[in-house]
Design an enzyme around this catalytic site. Structure first.
Site, PDB file in Angstrom:
ATOM      1  N   HIS A 248      61.877  64.095  44.383  1.00  0.00           N
ATOM      2  CA  HIS A 248      61.254  65.282  44.800  1.00  0.00           C
ATOM      3  C   HIS A 248      60.021  64.876  45.347  1.00  0.00           C
ATOM      4  O   HIS A 248      58.941  64.963  44.900  1.00  0.00           O
ATOM      5  CB  HIS A 248      61.089  66.348  43.965  1.00  0.00           C
ATOM      6  CG  HIS A 248      60.886  67.874  44.197  1.00  0.00           C
ATOM      7  ND1 HIS A 248      60.617  67.810  45.751  1.00  0.00           N
ATOM      8  CD2 HIS A 248      60.605  69.110  43.814  1.00  0.00           C
ATOM      9  CE1 HIS A 248      60.175  69.271  45.992  1.00  0.00           C
ATOM     10  NE2 HIS A 248      60.452  69.779  44.916  1.00  0.00           N
TER      11      HIS A 248
ATOM     12  N   ARG B 140      66.574  70.784  50.970  1.00  0.00           N
ATOM     13  CA  ARG B 140      66.751  70.911  49.665  1.00  0.00           C
ATOM     14  C   ARG B 140      68.434  71.051  49.298  1.00  0.00           C
ATOM     15  O   ARG B 140      68.954  71.797  49.750  1.00  0.00           O
ATOM     16  CB  ARG B 140      66.211  72.008  48.750  1.00  0.00           C
ATOM     17  CG  ARG B 140      66.716  71.778  47.302  1.00  0.00           C
ATOM     18  CD  ARG B 140      66.027  72.915  46.481  1.00  0.00           C
ATOM     19  NE  ARG B 140      64.629  72.004  46.065  1.00  0.00           N
ATOM     20  CZ  ARG B 140      63.902  72.381  45.074  1.00  0.00           C
ATOM     21  NH1 ARG B 140      64.581  73.048  44.120  1.00  0.00           N
ATOM     22  NH2 ARG B 140      62.759  71.935  44.881  1.00  0.00           N
TER      23      ARG B 140
ATOM     24  N   ARG C 203      59.045  77.847  44.898  1.00  0.00           N
ATOM     25  CA  ARG C 203      57.858  77.327  45.329  1.00  0.00           C
ATOM     26  C   ARG C 203      57.898  76.124  46.497  1.00  0.00           C
ATOM     27  O   ARG C 203      57.282  76.525  47.481  1.00  0.00           O
ATOM     28  CB  ARG C 203      56.926  76.548  44.034  1.00  0.00           C
ATOM     29  CG  ARG C 203      56.284  77.568  43.458  1.00  0.00           C
ATOM     30  CD  ARG C 203      56.200  76.569  41.918  1.00  0.00           C
ATOM     31  NE  ARG C 203      57.621  76.634  41.419  1.00  0.00           N
ATOM     32  CZ  ARG C 203      58.193  77.592  41.138  1.00  0.00           C
ATOM     33  NH1 ARG C 203      57.658  78.791  40.862  1.00  0.00           N
ATOM     34  NH2 ARG C 203      59.295  77.622  40.594  1.00  0.00           N
ATOM     35  N   THR C 204      58.979  75.351  46.494  1.00  0.00           N
ATOM     36  CA  THR C 204      59.218  74.571  47.708  1.00  0.00           C
ATOM     37  C   THR C 204      59.321  75.328  48.781  1.00  0.00           C
ATOM     38  O   THR C 204      58.852  75.233  49.796  1.00  0.00           O
ATOM     39  CB  THR C 204      60.241  73.650  47.279  1.00  0.00           C
ATOM     40  OG1 THR C 204      60.062  72.860  46.039  1.00  0.00           O
ATOM     41  CG2 THR C 204      60.249  72.510  48.354  1.00  0.00           C
TER      42      THR C 204
ATOM     43  N   LYS D 292      82.329  75.117  53.813  1.00  0.00           N
ATOM     44  CA  LYS D 292      83.736  75.223  54.538  1.00  0.00           C
ATOM     45  C   LYS D 292      84.338  73.691  54.338  1.00  0.00           C
ATOM     46  O   LYS D 292      85.185  73.361  55.090  1.00  0.00           O
ATOM     47  CB  LYS D 292      83.447  75.987  55.955  1.00  0.00           C
ATOM     48  CG  LYS D 292      82.941  77.257  55.944  1.00  0.00           C
ATOM     49  CD  LYS D 292      82.675  77.702  57.179  1.00  0.00           C
ATOM     50  CE  LYS D 292      82.340  79.186  57.427  1.00  0.00           C
ATOM     51  NZ  LYS D 292      81.895  79.468  58.913  1.00  0.00           N
TER      52      LYS D 292
END
Lengths: 306, 306, 306
Positions: free
Chosen positions: C135, C107, C57-58, C86
């Site tokens: 959030h 995110r 959704r985000t 890495k």
């Protein structure tokens, strides 16, 4: 103008008039791309491309179709990053994405996922392939290519090989062509890859000659030779796969003297010898190229821009 | 105007005139981004970005370059979702994608993949890195940065560290700089990471001084200190890796009194001490920022918009 | 006009005036999407969407927000393809991406990653969720929905369930609502999923009634019932998970006679019975739909276009 499907889930509702309209608009889109590159037909729209199962051609050609029409694109790839992985239902996913976008294209690993999605979607929905079930936009590309090359979708002998059991492209194209007049459909495959019973039953109810065989010889006498790779992952025994992949191959020898057009939804693994590429029979790269204008036509039609 | 490459596969065909032209257009693109953000130069084009191997900077900066030019973008990421995973040849993949797009950028895990792709592509092709072979657009960014900072690509002493064996960025930049007049190239590395024979042979045929050493001391006397991370996955013994990663590090002490510019194609792991970031020698974040305007210049040139 | 946050990392700096301004612009964006589909407000901008942790959704709603505003989009998905894999630091990644784009949404799997990123970013930064921490854009969507449905963010009894320990959505919304007058916040959960000490301490310092309970009965007497799935991966014992997932469920029976609105940041697994969808209490699909206009508002505000 007759009613057009609001969603594209299966080839079954496609009428002859509908096909003709799709083909005409595909021709227009093809010309537009060649002359102008892109057009603003969907400039005020956002389309969601949900590819929960790996795909290359379907995904990239839908991306191209959307970009050529200047639509905004939402893009999700892979099963792992999806909320379905967390246990969300297909219905909830579609409800959410329908509130984010103006049209949804979805490829899903589950037979029947497209029907469930379309039944809940408040925006137009396109099945980009659902499990071993159907792949209706691929069938439209295939039928468009046959029509463009041969000028008709009647009076045809079409040979399908080599995995009628699992290939959703074969399933959808066979169902679509079975609507024509005087059609003969021959399925060539190893015995273990014959078409599934549900397809055999549906074709049996139509006015079409259906044959099943494991003999490749004589296939090139058809008008169309439509082949797809054997899928290694379907075989229990690697030895069986190795033996059969070398047997079911379209070669220049098979095509000697033939005017059949050879189609393949690709990827091509072993099923067509590389030497066939140079023959006039080979139409699979033209076929794949038609994917963009045809999918542009579908997007524009479903969003009422054509 | 002299002929320009239609594809970008290797740095080898780049002439001095070509570099000058790329740099001039890069300057223009840089100015455009700063003043207007985006331009419609590629508004009627669709470019395909195929990243079959993980990448961050190359992928994101090509995305940015395409977006700044308002091109439509096709995007494929990862080996698993690709049809190559199913066994499709590079040639077939390129044939297909060339029919979907106006230009292809590809990063691939295989040495030589770019040459094969370019030989079949009907649209301009750019090598975004192919295995341990070359990374020509990175070399152009590096050369542009050196030229912008030092005003020349001749009469330079350049030190390369610390993995000349595996770093395709070092390979491509060394080949590119070896075209200059009065050049001295020093390669600093652990003994086990010396440059591959094919690179040594090519450089030996040029009019350039080449040195190999495992001693870092004195490196800062060069005009340019170009370093890259040691790649842990290349070492058989973790203990060797741990020992060497602490030894081959650019520090403020090493740079004491030096006017060398320090470059790094990034990511930076241990090879540059964080304290170097604040020194005037540090140019690696300027270098990475040049990736967008330079790749914009390449896209525009290959599509004949400049 | 009072100072607005340049980055969105946490809900903590949000003032009442700021919320009101966000809500007003969200209303405008909602209307624009319904009437025109897309607007060129960010047509000269490029925004980077970095989703190093799975999201649906985000990610899709930020994509939609950017496309509706005609911004160019840079997109990176997954941890494996990232340079952090890495060994690159968050700080270096942000420095690089800030030179490619005009705004960054990230995110990340790590608690505190957003704070580190914002502290270094030279372009506006939005936290799209960082580990179990916060959030904030979800909290704004949730607060907007409550305000739109109930007309106020004061004098409310809000019940949160069912995983206050791990749900960053619950953390952020509880902190945001604790700024209101005369607020009562009840947290319903299994004992093992009670809120983390850092959240309890922060709420204790506010002028708000806080309750914790494992009893679901009576929850529907609240004004708002905000629930989220139990996360299977958090349970040591599958048996415990199975037992609790059947216990903590919002059902029509629980809502009998209630006028509480039911919210859920989704995905919905077992925490809301499907039969609730048809009740007037159910507002979770409206809630998720608000994600696009609200995130459009944030993008436009941070880029000074509103």
């Amino acid at each position: 103008m007759s009613a057009e499907p609001r969603h594209i889930v299966s080839v079954e509702p496609f009428t002859r008039d509908y096909l003709q309209r799709v083909f005409t608009i595909t021709d227009e889109m093809d010309l537009m791309v060649q002359t102008r590159g892109r057009t603003g037909l969907l400039d005020d729209c956002v389309v969601a491309l949900l590819f929960y199962e790996p795909s290359s051609r379907t995904m990239l050609s839908f991306q191209s179709a959307a970009q050529r029409l200047r639509a905004g694109v939402l893009f999700a790839q892979g099963r792992d990053g999806s909320s379905m992985k967390k246990g969300e239902s297909i219905e909830d996913t579609i409800r959410v994405v329908a509130s984010y976008s103006d049209l949804i294209v979805m490829r899903h690993w589950e037979h029947g996922a497209a029907e469930r999605a379309a039944s809940i979607s408040t925006v137009p929905f396109i099945n980009g392939g659902d499990g071993g079930n159907e792949h209706p936009t691929q069938a439209l590309i295939d039928a468009y290519t046959i029509h463009r090359e041969l000028g008709r979708l009647d009076d045809l002998h079409v040979v399908f090989g080599f995995d009628p059991r699992h290939s959703r492209s074969i399933h959808s194209l066979a169902l679509l062509l079975s609507r024509g007049q005087n059609m003969r459909l021959t399925f060539v495959s190893p015995d273990e890859l014959r078409m599934p019973p549900w397809l055999r039953e549906r074709l049996a109810a139509r006015n079409v000659v259906v044959e099943e065989t494991s003999a490749l010889a004589g296939s090139a006498e058809a008008d169309v030779l439509y082949v797809n790779r054997l899928q290694q992952e379907r075989f229990a025994s690697p030895a069986d796969f190795e033996r059969l992949r070398r047997k079911f191959v379209v070669t220049p020898e098979l095509l000697d003297g033939s005017s059949a057009i050879v189609l393949d939804p690709l990827p091509r693994i072993d099923e067509i010898d590389l030497a066939v590429d140079a023959l006039p029979n080979a139409k699979y790269f033209e076929q794949v190229a038609h994917g963009v204008p045809l999918r542009m036509a579908l997007l524009a039609m479903l969003l009422d821009r054509r």
